[in-house]
Design an enzyme around this catalytic site. Structure first.
Site, mmCIF file in Angstrom:
data_model
loop_
_atom_site.group_PDB
_atom_site.id
_atom_site.type_symbol
_atom_site.label_atom_id
_atom_site.label_comp_id
_atom_site.label_asym_id
_atom_site.label_seq_id
_atom_site.Cartn_x
_atom_site.Cartn_y
_atom_site.Cartn_z
ATOM 1 N N CYS A 156 0.813 -1.226 0.000
ATOM 2 C CA CYS A 156 0.000 0.000 0.000
ATOM 3 C C CYS A 156 0.841 1.268 0.000
ATOM 4 C CB CYS A 156 -0.920 0.031 1.217
ATOM 5 S SG CYS A 156 -2.265 -1.122 1.055
HETATM 6 N N1 CO8 Z 1 -20.390 -9.423 6.990
HETATM 7 C C1 CO8 Z 1 -20.848 -9.681 8.242
HETATM 8 N N2 CO8 Z 1 -20.046 -9.958 9.279
HETATM 9 C C2 CO8 Z 1 -18.705 -9.995 9.058
HETATM 10 C C3 CO8 Z 1 -18.167 -9.746 7.776
HETATM 11 C C4 CO8 Z 1 -19.056 -9.467 6.729
HETATM 12 N N3 CO8 Z 1 -18.608 -9.218 5.478
HETATM 13 N N4 CO8 Z 1 -16.830 -9.848 7.861
HETATM 14 C C5 CO8 Z 1 -16.535 -10.138 9.128
HETATM 15 N N5 CO8 Z 1 -17.673 -10.256 9.858
HETATM 16 C C6 CO8 Z 1 -17.787 -10.597 11.265
HETATM 17 C C7 CO8 Z 1 -16.561 -11.321 11.781
HETATM 18 O O1 CO8 Z 1 -16.601 -12.696 11.477
HETATM 19 C C8 CO8 Z 1 -16.633 -11.053 13.259
HETATM 20 O O2 CO8 Z 1 -17.582 -11.897 13.844
HETATM 21 P P1 CO8 Z 1 -17.345 -12.495 15.338
HETATM 22 O O3 CO8 Z 1 -17.284 -11.279 16.217
HETATM 23 O O4 CO8 Z 1 -18.530 -13.343 15.539
HETATM 24 O O5 CO8 Z 1 -16.040 -13.220 15.260
HETATM 25 C C9 CO8 Z 1 -17.196 -9.635 13.310
HETATM 26 O O6 CO8 Z 1 -17.865 -9.420 12.054
HETATM 27 C C10 CO8 Z 1 -16.111 -8.587 13.455
HETATM 28 O O7 CO8 Z 1 -15.060 -8.897 12.516
HETATM 29 P P2 CO8 Z 1 -13.692 -8.152 12.499
HETATM 30 O O8 CO8 Z 1 -13.106 -8.157 13.871
HETATM 31 O O9 CO8 Z 1 -12.834 -8.712 11.381
HETATM 32 O O10 CO8 Z 1 -14.216 -6.697 12.082
HETATM 33 P P3 CO8 Z 1 -13.510 -5.316 12.235
HETATM 34 O O11 CO8 Z 1 -14.391 -4.411 12.964
HETATM 35 O O12 CO8 Z 1 -12.099 -5.441 12.689
HETATM 36 O O13 CO8 Z 1 -13.471 -4.800 10.711
HETATM 37 C C11 CO8 Z 1 -11.895 -4.607 8.922
HETATM 38 C C12 CO8 Z 1 -12.778 -5.546 9.725
HETATM 39 C C13 CO8 Z 1 -12.787 -3.611 8.190
HETATM 40 C C14 CO8 Z 1 -11.102 -5.440 7.896
HETATM 41 C C15 CO8 Z 1 -10.934 -3.830 9.868
HETATM 42 O O14 CO8 Z 1 -10.310 -4.729 10.750
HETATM 43 C C16 CO8 Z 1 -9.870 -3.059 9.150
HETATM 44 O O15 CO8 Z 1 -10.142 -2.217 8.297
HETATM 45 N N6 CO8 Z 1 -8.608 -3.271 9.526
HETATM 46 C C17 CO8 Z 1 -7.505 -2.592 8.932
HETATM 47 C C18 CO8 Z 1 -7.164 -3.349 7.734
HETATM 48 C C19 CO8 Z 1 -6.222 -2.607 6.846
HETATM 49 O O16 CO8 Z 1 -6.127 -1.424 6.777
HETATM 50 N N7 CO8 Z 1 -5.523 -3.390 6.098
HETATM 51 C C20 CO8 Z 1 -4.682 -2.869 5.117
HETATM 52 C C21 CO8 Z 1 -4.705 -3.874 4.076
HETATM 53 S S1 CO8 Z 1 -4.286 -3.238 2.576
HETATM 54 C C22 CO8 Z 1 -2.605 -3.343 2.361
HETATM 55 O O17 CO8 Z 1 -1.813 -3.268 3.201
HETATM 56 C C23 CO8 Z 1 -2.159 -3.595 0.980
HETATM 57 C C24 CO8 Z 1 -1.947 -5.027 0.797
HETATM 58 C C25 CO8 Z 1 -1.589 -5.302 -0.603
HETATM 59 C C26 CO8 Z 1 -2.744 -5.000 -1.533
HETATM 60 C C27 CO8 Z 1 -3.624 -6.154 -1.703
HETATM 61 C C28 CO8 Z 1 -4.498 -6.017 -2.875
HETATM 62 C C29 CO8 Z 1 -5.669 -6.984 -2.869
#
Ligand code: CO8
Length: 375
Positions: A156
């Site tokens: 990123c």
């Molecule tokens: N619908 C419904 N429920 C869901 C979904 C969904 N789609 N997805 C997850 N849930 C559930 C989970 O299973 C979990 O359930 P439980 O509590 O029962 O276990 C609950 O919702 C909460 O899940 P999370 O803890 O995962 O949810 P978060 O509040 O943490 O949100 C995010 C998830 C949005 C992914 C958040 O953690 C986030 O944004 N984190 C930062 C991530 C980030 O910035 N990453 C950067 C990646 S990009 C990068 O570095 C480049 C990489 C290279 C590029 C790649 C190209 C493809």
């Protein structure tokens, strides 16, 4: 030494849009099919049922409402669940180069420059469609630039690291005029069958022209300074690579999930936030500036809550409208291109002397910041 400046930027946006609702309908249809097919094993607790996704969760957890992609039909077909991009012959332009030409031409037009005046092309992106020849050299050839070209990948943070590399070369004179281009085809890399990440990414290509300030043809952004930092983490990882085929004797590779994007989102969220806030603050301090001197933050576009937090931490208060523009609601996370889209769309209102920071962060971990001043 020469003073480098960003004199033009451009964004190529694909035509196809996928809304959260369309995405969730397709994913849930796929998950329900899988669950029906595995009903017996699920009842015997041998296999876990696939959980369903929800549009409300997606917008609440990330702020993302839709994303642009190169192909939506494959992604939304429960039988396929990935973009379908027909194979090209070696004589045809690569997909990344094709996107790059469009963004480069927009950036060159904004700078009032011809491609022939460029002597450095850096293709900085989180994935490259082949190992070699470098995509950047193909782009250099297709647009008609001179000099030299190379690919780089810092996930990123590729764009800001690329800007630092180009700015340093212009400063020392090893290049005179550069294009840093970021073709991000995230749709081909994300696992659309995994509800934890199927909503995160979109496709786009951004480009900036960087040249000697004294040669700028119009209003521009002086690059006052840049800062890059990295700290190793496995929390965002992709294990696809050339050694993969050496680990099996058969044609079918074992478990391929880790050949796509993998992350521990919660950990990333918690660990990257302090890293980024401290990085921007120390960059400003080194420049004898305080947050009060900064008119805008163009942040990496991964998650709205993350950006809200960083904005508040850096400015010491809740950012006012326009101080920290987000584009992620329309584009989702476009990896290295995100902060450049924000910069390109929200910078023309700057008055001479206004200062802003472009900042990216992500896998590595990596953080890159570029302090610019409107001239
Ligand atoms: N619908 C419904 N429920 C869901 C979904 C969904 N789609 N997805 C997850 N849930 C559930 C989970 O299973 C979990 O359930 P439980 O509590 O029962 O276990 C609950 O919702 C909460 O899940 P999370 O803890 O995962 O949810 P978060 O509040 O943490 O949100 C995010 C998830 C949005 C992914 C958040 O953690 C986030 O944004 N984190 C930062 C991530 C980030 O910035 N990453 C950067 C990646 S990009 C990068 O570095 C480049 C990489 C290279 C590029 C790649 C190209 C493809």
């Amino acid at each position: 030494m020469f003073q480098p400046a960003i004199t033009g930027s451009g964004v190529f946006t694909p035509d196809a849009v996928i809304t959260n609702e369309e995405l969730v309908t397709a994913y849930n249809a796929y998950a329900e099919r899988q669950n029906a097919a595995n009903a017996g094993a699920i009842a015997r607790n041998e296999v876990a049922a696939m959980p369903l996704s929800s549009a409300e969760f997606i917008v609440g957890a990330s702020g993302i409402e839709r994303r642009f992609v190169l192909d939506k039909t494959g992604v939304l077909d429960p039988e396929i669940m990935h973009p379908v991009l027909p194979e090209r012959t070696d004589d045809e332009p690569s997909v990344m180069a094709e996107m790059a030409i469009k963004a480069c031409n927009l950036a060159l037009a904004a700078a009032g420059r011809e491609a022939a005046e460029v002597d450095l092309v850096i293709c900085a992106a989180s994935n490259h469609e082949r190992a070699y020849p470098a995509i950047a050299v193909e782009i250099q050839d297709l647009i008609g630039a001179g000099g030299f070209a190379f690919d780089m990948n810092v996930a990123c943070s590729s764009a800001t690291f690329g800007i630092q590399a180009a700015a340093d070369m212009i400063r020392t004179g090893s290049a005179r005029r550069a294009i840093v281009v970021n073709p991000e085809i995230c749709s081909a890399h994300v696992e659309w069958r995994d509800r934890d990440c199927h909503f995160i990414f979109g496709d786009v290509c951004t480009a900036v022209v960087i040249e000697r300030e004294e040669e700028a043809k119009g209003p521009h952004f002086r690059i006052r300074s840049t800062r890059c930092a990295t700290q190793f983490s496995n929390n965002i990882r992709n294990n696809n690579g050339f050694l993969r085929r050496t680990r099996t004797t058969g044609q079918d590779l074992p478990d391929q999930r880790d050949m796509q994007f993998m992350q521990n989102g919660r950990k990333v969220f918690k660990e990257v936030l302090p890293l980024v806030s401290a990085h921007i603050l120390s960059h400003l301090e080194d420049e004898h500036l305080s947050a009060d001197n900064i008119h805008r933050l163009w942040l990496h576009q991964a998650n709205k809550s993350m950006n809200d937090f960083i904005g508040k931490k850096v400015l010491g208060r809740t950012p006012e409208a326009g101080e920290q523009p987000n584009i992620l609601q329309d584009y989702a996370n476009t990896s290295s291109a995100g902060s450049i889209i924000a910069f390109s769309q929200y910078s023309q209102d700057f008055a001479p002397g206004d200062l802003g920071v472009i900042c990216s962060f992500g896998a590595g971990y990596s953080v890159g910041s570029v302090l610019v001043e409107r001239v």
